[in-house]
Design an enzyme around this catalytic site. Structure first.
Site, PDB file in Angstrom:
ATOM      1  N   HIS A 464       0.827  -1.213   0.000  1.00 23.17           N
ATOM      2  CA  HIS A 464       0.000   0.000   0.000  1.00 23.17           C
ATOM      3  C   HIS A 464       0.854   1.253   0.000  1.00 23.17           C
ATOM      4  CE1 HIS A 464      -3.542   2.503   1.185  1.00 23.17           C
ATOM      5  NE2 HIS A 464      -2.594   3.225   1.761  1.00 23.17           N
ATOM      6  N   GLU A 465       1.783   1.337   0.932  1.00 27.55           N
ATOM      7  CA  GLU A 465       2.596   2.554   1.018  1.00 27.55           C
ATOM      8  C   GLU A 465       3.466   2.733  -0.213  1.00 27.55           C
ATOM      9  OE1 GLU A 465       2.035   4.849   3.054  1.00 27.55           O
ATOM     10  OE2 GLU A 465       0.641   3.705   4.290  1.00 27.55           O
ATOM     11  N   HIS A 468       1.726   4.727  -2.776  1.00 23.09           N
ATOM     12  CA  HIS A 468       1.918   6.173  -2.617  1.00 23.09           C
ATOM     13  C   HIS A 468       3.273   6.598  -3.180  1.00 23.09           C
ATOM     14  CE1 HIS A 468      -1.648   7.027  -0.292  1.00 23.09           C
ATOM     15  NE2 HIS A 468      -1.327   6.213   0.683  1.00 23.09           N
ATOM     16  N   HIS A 471       3.138   6.926  -6.834  1.00 21.84           N
ATOM     17  CA  HIS A 471       2.405   8.135  -7.197  1.00 21.84           C
ATOM     18  C   HIS A 471       3.342   9.340  -7.199  1.00 21.84           C
ATOM     19  CE1 HIS A 471      -1.883  10.074  -6.710  1.00 21.84           C
ATOM     20  NE2 HIS A 471      -1.297  10.393  -7.842  1.00 21.84           N
TER      21      HIS A 471
END
Length: 674
Positions: A464-465, A468, A471
């Site tokens: 998940h991290e 980011h 992104h």
């Protein structure tokens, strides 16, 4: 003092901050000079005798504040990941000053007048789409910050913003103190019966790191249900651990939460909104309080019904141990028992197959190569901000350099709870900068010489991290305002949630899920059981999430002037009204340690996770069923969404990938709510 390393641009690769030279005493002078420099730059913009133009006003503002941006990005990460006592004191000192500095810019009437003049004739300026959006977003930012208010209202607004910054810093400090104070200290390893051997060893290592040699310490994670509750066989210890988590900082942070919510409501009223939530959501993809209400309300009843079915099943398992009433500290323990019985899946049996380095290199990095063509090389010649943090250079499929990724995975006394991503250098074509990003997690440090073995949830968090991080790394925008994850709060979690899908993608899972000693892959039968059990417990997980989201929403839909006497009673009533006062399932975060909304920037925004998950579930289905090779789908997702940052409307980017608006059906199916 030696020459301040923040005073000039870094000469290191990608302008990586010179961490080997940075000391705590460098921050305050750099902040002070950075704020003074930017105000001088603003004064130069407003003093320009030439009529306002896109270049001498909008671009000039984007170029301003270089020193302040350098120090602020580094300090934001340091205060979270290595928040020593000195750093926490500086946080309390500098936070209200930064709020005042921001107000000095956004409430500068001469500066706003130049932007307003351009905004009124924006259709005639001949701007390209990204430049036009930049002008519009800046103008919107001025208005939302209070540029149209009268002098007395602006004076009060400045007071509110300074008070909010001060109280948020105090909330952070109080929570860190409470986490440390309420850690569970044990004298005998036998008290940890049920935990895996490596988890017991990690508790001993934690004790050593905290100066408690020969004792075992369970430090609190920043959630209500601590992971150890699923394994500890000592019921009294489970009760003690959950009580420690649920009771954190109630005396100190409860009053702060009341004051923060009241100040936010007053500010929203000044700005013409009925509540803080209405003010926040007006600039998000949801668009209105009613839209958020509708989504959350749709999920509550089926989630609670699922949880009650789970309770009945867990209750039967508890009765076998003579427990007639399932308590909150029993829930995850018996959920694990049922998971073992019904699916023959033991969470502890998975850990030997989930070793951190292999998950990182043969899982997270492999998925980035399969979908986007990326490769990673560790740069041991580059120094990070803490010995635990590592630096990786990221390369494109053609070998060209993309940016730097810093990985800081282990828990420590100076790190706040949870997991997050920060940018250390923001990508911008205008400023000629490439991205430098960091992921922080809180994985227990293993004993010396032993591997770090993860839980399945920790693997999910790692993926998940890193979503980011991608992104931020893929950002390809002209202007700093749009860089990386600078998108609406209820959109920013969407790409990171999509990245979680790779952990169960067959080619990726079979690569990283290997026994740390033998290298044997996760047995096919264990993998089958893992997949079958994936939806087990969705009722519990959805209820604890919704309880936190609606608690945040309750605090921030309070109108200005409403008196709240007691934070715990407000919380109880809010959950009862929402139909989420479910025995045995506390909110994922209670008020006193809900740092997302009382010390970070998720206030009236915790709904974003489920709002983003609508888009996430839809996009994962698109990846799996669109008929394209993974690499081709990845390039579409990168080019049309991940690289765009805030440079175009977020939902426009979503439509550019899927060709339509989001559908809720995939989310409902995923969570068993359809």
């Amino acid at each position: 003092m030696s020459l301040n390393p923040f005073f000039g641009p870094s000469t290191l690769a990608y302008e990586l901050p010179p961490f080997a030279e940075i000391r705590e005493e460098h921050y305050l002078p750099a902040f002070e000079r950075g704020m003074a420099d930017q105000l001088a730059e603003i004064a130069a913009i407003t003093a320009d005798q030439e009529p306002a133009s896109f270049g001498n006003t909008v671009v000039a503002l984007e170029r301003s504040g270089a020193l302040l941006r350098r120090v602020a990005l580094v300090f934001a990460n340091q205060s979270s990941s290595d928040g020593t006592a000195g750093v926490q004191e500086l946080d309390a000192t500098i936070s209200p000053r930064l709020a005042a500095h921001q107000d000095a810019i956004l409430l500068d009437q001469a500066l706003f007048a130049r932007f307003d003049a351009l905004y009124r004739v924006r259709a005639d300026l001949g701007l390209d789409a990204q430049s036009l959006r930049l002008l519009e977003r800046h103008h919107n930012g001025f208005v939302r910050a209070g540029a149209l208010l009268g002098a007395e209202e602006q004076r009060r607004l400045r007071e509110i913003n300074a008070a909010l910054a001060t109280d948020a810093a105090a909330f952070r400090k109080n929570l860190r103190a409470a986490d440390k104070e309420r850690a569970i200290v044990l004298d005998r390893a036998e008290e940890l019966a049920g935990l895996s051997a490596d988890a017991v060893a990690a508790a001993a290592e934690n004790g050593r790191a905290l100066g408690l040699d020969g004792r075992w310490v369970l430090s609190l994670k920043n959630v209500s249900n601590q992971p150890e509750l699923a394994q500890l066989t000592d019921r009294a210890l489970r009760e003690r651990l959950l009580a420690a988590a649920l009771g954190r900082a109630t005396a100190t942070n409860g009053p702060l939460a009341i004051r923060l919510a009241g100040l936010r409501a007053e500010r929203a009223a000044l700005l013409g909104h009925p509540s803080h939530a209405a003010h926040v959501v007006a600039d998000e993809t949801a668009g209105s309080v009613e839209a958020v209400d509708a989504l959350l309300a749709r999920l509550v009843a089926p989630a609670v019904a699922n949880a009650e079915r789970e309770r009945a099943e867990l209750g039967k398992a508890a009765e076998a141990d003579g427990i007639t009433e399932l308590a909150a500290h029993d829930w995850t323990f018996y959920a694990e028992r049922v998971r073992q019985t019904s699916y023959q899946l033991d969470a502890a049996a998975l850990r030997p197959y989930l070793e951190l380095e292999r998950v990182l290199h043969d899982g997270v990095f492999l998925a980035a190569r399969l979908a986007y063509g990326l490769t990673f090389t560790e740069r041991t010649d580059l120094t990070a901000y803490h010995p635990d943090a590592r630096v990786f250079e990221v390369f494109e499929a053609d070998g060209s350099a993309l940016g730097l990724f810093l990985a800081d995975f282990h828990a420590r006394d100076t790190k706040r709870g949870g997991a997050w991503m920060n940018e250390l250098v923001e990508q911008s074509e205008l400023l000629g900068r490439r991205p430098v990003v960091v992921n922080n997690l809180n994985i227990a440090r293993p004993a010396a010489g032993e591997p770090a073995l993860l839980t399945w949830d920790e693997v999910r968090t790692l993926f998940h991290e890193f979503g980011h991080a991608l992104h931020g790394l893929f950002s390809a925008v002209r202007y700093p305002l749009f860089s990386g994850t600078a998108v609406p709060r209820d959109f920013v979690e969407f790409p990171s949630q999509v990245n979680e899908m790779w952990m169960t993608w067959p080619e990726v899972l079979t690569s990283f899920a290997r026994h740390h000693e033998t290298g044997e892959p996760l047995p096919a039968e264990l993998l089958r059981r893992l997949e079958a059990a994936e939806n087990f417990g969705q009722g519990f997980r959805t209820v604890e999430y919704l309880a936190a989201a609606l608690l945040d929403w309750a605090w921030h839909t309070v109108p200005a002037g409403q008196e709240i006497a007691d934070a715990e009673e407000f919380e109880r009533q809010a959950l009862e009204r929402a139909g989420l006062l479910v025995p045995g399932i506390p909110p994922r975060y209670r008020t006193s340690y809900f740092s997302h909304v009382f010390s970070d920037d998720y206030s009236a925004g915790y709904y974003a996770y489920i709002w983003s998950e609508v888009m996430d579930a839809d996009t994962v289905e698109w990846f799996r069923t669109n008929g394209r090779p993974v690499r081709e789908s990845g390039e579409v997702f990168r080019a049309e969404l991940l690289s765009r940052g805030g440079s175009r409307d977020a939902l426009e980017s979503f439509r550019a990938v899927l060709g339509r608006d989001p559908r809720t059906e995939p989310l409902l199916a995923r969570r068993g709510l359809g």
